[in-house]
Enzyme design. Structure first.
Site, PDB file in Angstrom:
ATOM      1  N   LYS A   1      -8.439  -4.884  12.356  1.00 24.45           N
ATOM      2  CA  LYS A   1     -10.103  -4.348  10.706  1.00 24.45           C
ATOM      3  C   LYS A   1     -11.626  -4.757  12.001  1.00 24.45           C
ATOM      4  O   LYS A   1     -12.482  -3.976  11.109  1.00 24.45           O
ATOM      5  CB  LYS A   1      -9.312  -5.695  10.116  1.00 24.45           C
ATOM      6  CG  LYS A   1      -8.787  -5.704   9.206  1.00 24.45           C
ATOM      7  CD  LYS A   1      -9.094  -6.671   7.660  1.00 24.45           C
ATOM      8  CE  LYS A   1      -7.603  -6.087   6.845  1.00 24.45           C
ATOM      9  NZ  LYS A   1      -7.442  -6.741   5.736  1.00 24.45           N
TER      10      LYS A   1
ATOM     11  N   GLY B   1      -4.076 -11.438  -8.415  1.00 21.67           N
ATOM     12  CA  GLY B   1      -4.320 -10.218  -7.034  1.00 21.67           C
ATOM     13  C   GLY B   1      -3.301  -9.513  -7.044  1.00 21.67           C
ATOM     14  O   GLY B   1      -3.977  -8.209  -6.701  1.00 21.67           O
TER      15      GLY B   1
ATOM     16  N   ASN C   1     -11.863  -1.345   7.048  1.00 20.53           N
ATOM     17  CA  ASN C   1      -9.914  -2.208   6.387  1.00 20.53           C
ATOM     18  C   ASN C   1      -9.248  -0.408   5.877  1.00 20.53           C
ATOM     19  O   ASN C   1      -8.288  -0.021   5.282  1.00 20.53           O
ATOM     20  CB  ASN C   1      -9.073  -3.113   4.834  1.00 20.53           C
ATOM     21  CG  ASN C   1      -9.660  -2.320   3.404  1.00 20.53           C
ATOM     22  OD1 ASN C   1     -10.913  -1.583   3.126  1.00 20.53           O
ATOM     23  ND2 ASN C   1      -9.406  -3.303   2.348  1.00 20.53           N
TER      24      ASN C   1
ATOM     25  N   SER D   1       0.700  -1.097   0.100  1.00 20.54           N
ATOM     26  CA  SER D   1       0.153   0.574   0.161  1.00 20.54           C
ATOM     27  C   SER D   1       1.157   1.107   0.080  1.00 20.54           C
ATOM     28  O   SER D   1       0.429   2.603  -0.959  1.00 20.54           O
ATOM     29  CB  SER D   1      -0.752   0.376   1.180  1.00 20.54           C
ATOM     30  OG  SER D   1      -1.761  -0.868   0.966  1.00 20.54           O
TER      31      SER D   1
ATOM     32  N   GLY E   1     -11.319 -20.976   0.769  1.00 17.54           N
ATOM     33  CA  GLY E   1     -11.024 -20.261   1.630  1.00 17.54           C
ATOM     34  C   GLY E   1     -12.594 -19.497   2.518  1.00 17.54           C
ATOM     35  O   GLY E   1     -13.099 -19.223   1.277  1.00 17.54           O
ATOM     36  N   ALA E   2     -11.804 -18.946   3.290  1.00 19.25           N
ATOM     37  CA  ALA E   2     -13.198 -18.060   3.898  1.00 19.25           C
ATOM     38  C   ALA E   2     -12.269 -17.742   4.618  1.00 19.25           C
ATOM     39  O   ALA E   2     -13.400 -17.157   5.971  1.00 19.25           O
ATOM     40  CB  ALA E   2     -13.919 -19.674   4.906  1.00 19.25           C
ATOM     41  N   GLY E   3     -11.595 -16.801   4.961  1.00 23.77           N
ATOM     42  CA  GLY E   3     -10.961 -15.649   6.029  1.00 23.77           C
ATOM     43  C   GLY E   3     -11.790 -14.261   5.260  1.00 23.77           C
ATOM     44  O   GLY E   3     -12.383 -14.098   5.018  1.00 23.77           O
ATOM     45  N   GLY E   4     -11.042 -13.433   6.433  1.00 26.43           N
ATOM     46  CA  GLY E   4     -11.484 -11.937   5.224  1.00 26.43           C
ATOM     47  C   GLY E   4     -11.356 -11.968   4.324  1.00 26.43           C
ATOM     48  O   GLY E   4     -12.092 -10.979   3.663  1.00 26.43           O
TER      49      GLY E   4
END
Length: 280
Positions: free
Chosen positions: A68, A245, A89, A19, A128-131
């Site tokens: 977060k 990504g 975020n 970032s 996947g199942a995260g943030g």
């Protein structure tokens, strides 16, 4: 004395936070008097740090783990989709008020829109199942996706995400326990790798049956440091339309830039800067 406007990221320090690269290059390219700072904020200091935004006249910040979720209680306004996700975020300051957004899923959706990929009525497989998976799935649900299959190695985590989607959105979601080589259902339209597989070890790829993917499927990866993950390379061999990504990350940064400045972000400049640092 003339001072730059301050923007930054609060959370655990990261030596090569992407970032910093994409936001600062955007500010400099647009000749804006803004500086993006990386600031370590320990868990117990979050409230004081957020209150300090106003005192130090910050324009806004990004929020990383572990803040977060906890940060929501200190904000004046939280976007509806971020409320569903339970995480923020990006924060921007307007008229002294703090506004919270989650740009993870929005960056992903901008990828699809820019690529003219329809979502309404489509079937999605989400690895996947995260943030990040949670943010992407909520945005897909809000965009009219018909069904989301959540495939995850941690059963409880996957079941929680499916419960969230079924109770808080209009999408139909089901869970598959990822304890085997997963075969993508034939009627799938979009496949998303929302796991960190391929981030640290670029020789890794998700454990799926790649022969089950067909050319009509759109295949996406969230890995932000590689445009050509093995996952995407397999999909390209099959003839699928793919999205990497790194572009998703730039889109997230562009959305944050626009919230902070009210200006259109120089997306291509940001992508080129990111690719120069992290690309192959």
């Amino acid at each position: 004395m003339y001072q730059k406007k301050l923007v930054g990221v609060f959370g655990d320090p990261v030596d090569d936070n992407p970032s910093v690269v994409i936001e600062q290059v955007a500010f400099d390219y647009m000749k804006l008097p803004m500086e993006y700072l990386t600031i370590q904020v320990k868990k117990g200091d979050l409230q004081a740090a957020i209150e300090g935004l106003r005192a130090m006249n910050f324009t806004g910040i990004n929020i990383t783990m572990p803040h977060k979720i906890d940060v929501l209680q200190y904000l004046d306004y939280v976007a509806d989709d971020a409320k569903i996700m339970g995480a923020v975020n990006t924060i921007y300051v307007k008229d002294g008020k703090l506004y919270g957004e989650n740009t993870d899923g929005k960056g992903f959706m901008r990828n699809l829109r820019n690529g003219n990929v329809p979502t309404k009525g489509k079937n999605v497989v989400l690895l996947g199942a995260g943030g990040v998976a949670r943010a992407i799935s909520v945005e897909l649900a809000n965009a009219g996706v018909k069904h989301i299959t959540v495939v995850n190695v941690i059963k409880e985590e996957g079941e929680r995400l499916v419960e969230l989607l079924n109770s808080k959105t209009s999408v139909e979601a089901t869970f598959v326990f990822w304890d085997h080589k997963y075969s993508v259902p034939d009627k799938t339209d979009i496949v998303v790798n929302a796991t960190p597989i391929g981030f640290v070890n670029k020789e890794e790829k998700p454990n799926i049956v790649y022969e089950s993917i067909h050319p009509q499927m759109v295949v996406c990866d969230v890995i932000p440091n590689n445009m050509n993950t093995l996952f995407l390379e397999e999909a390209k061999k099959i003839g699928c339309k793919t999205f990497h990504g790194m572009q998703m990350l730039v889109n997230q940064g562009a959305i944050a830039f626009e919230l902070w400045t009210g200006l259109e972000a120089p997306v291509q400049v940001m992508l080129e800067a990111l690719a120069k640092v992290y690309g192959d």
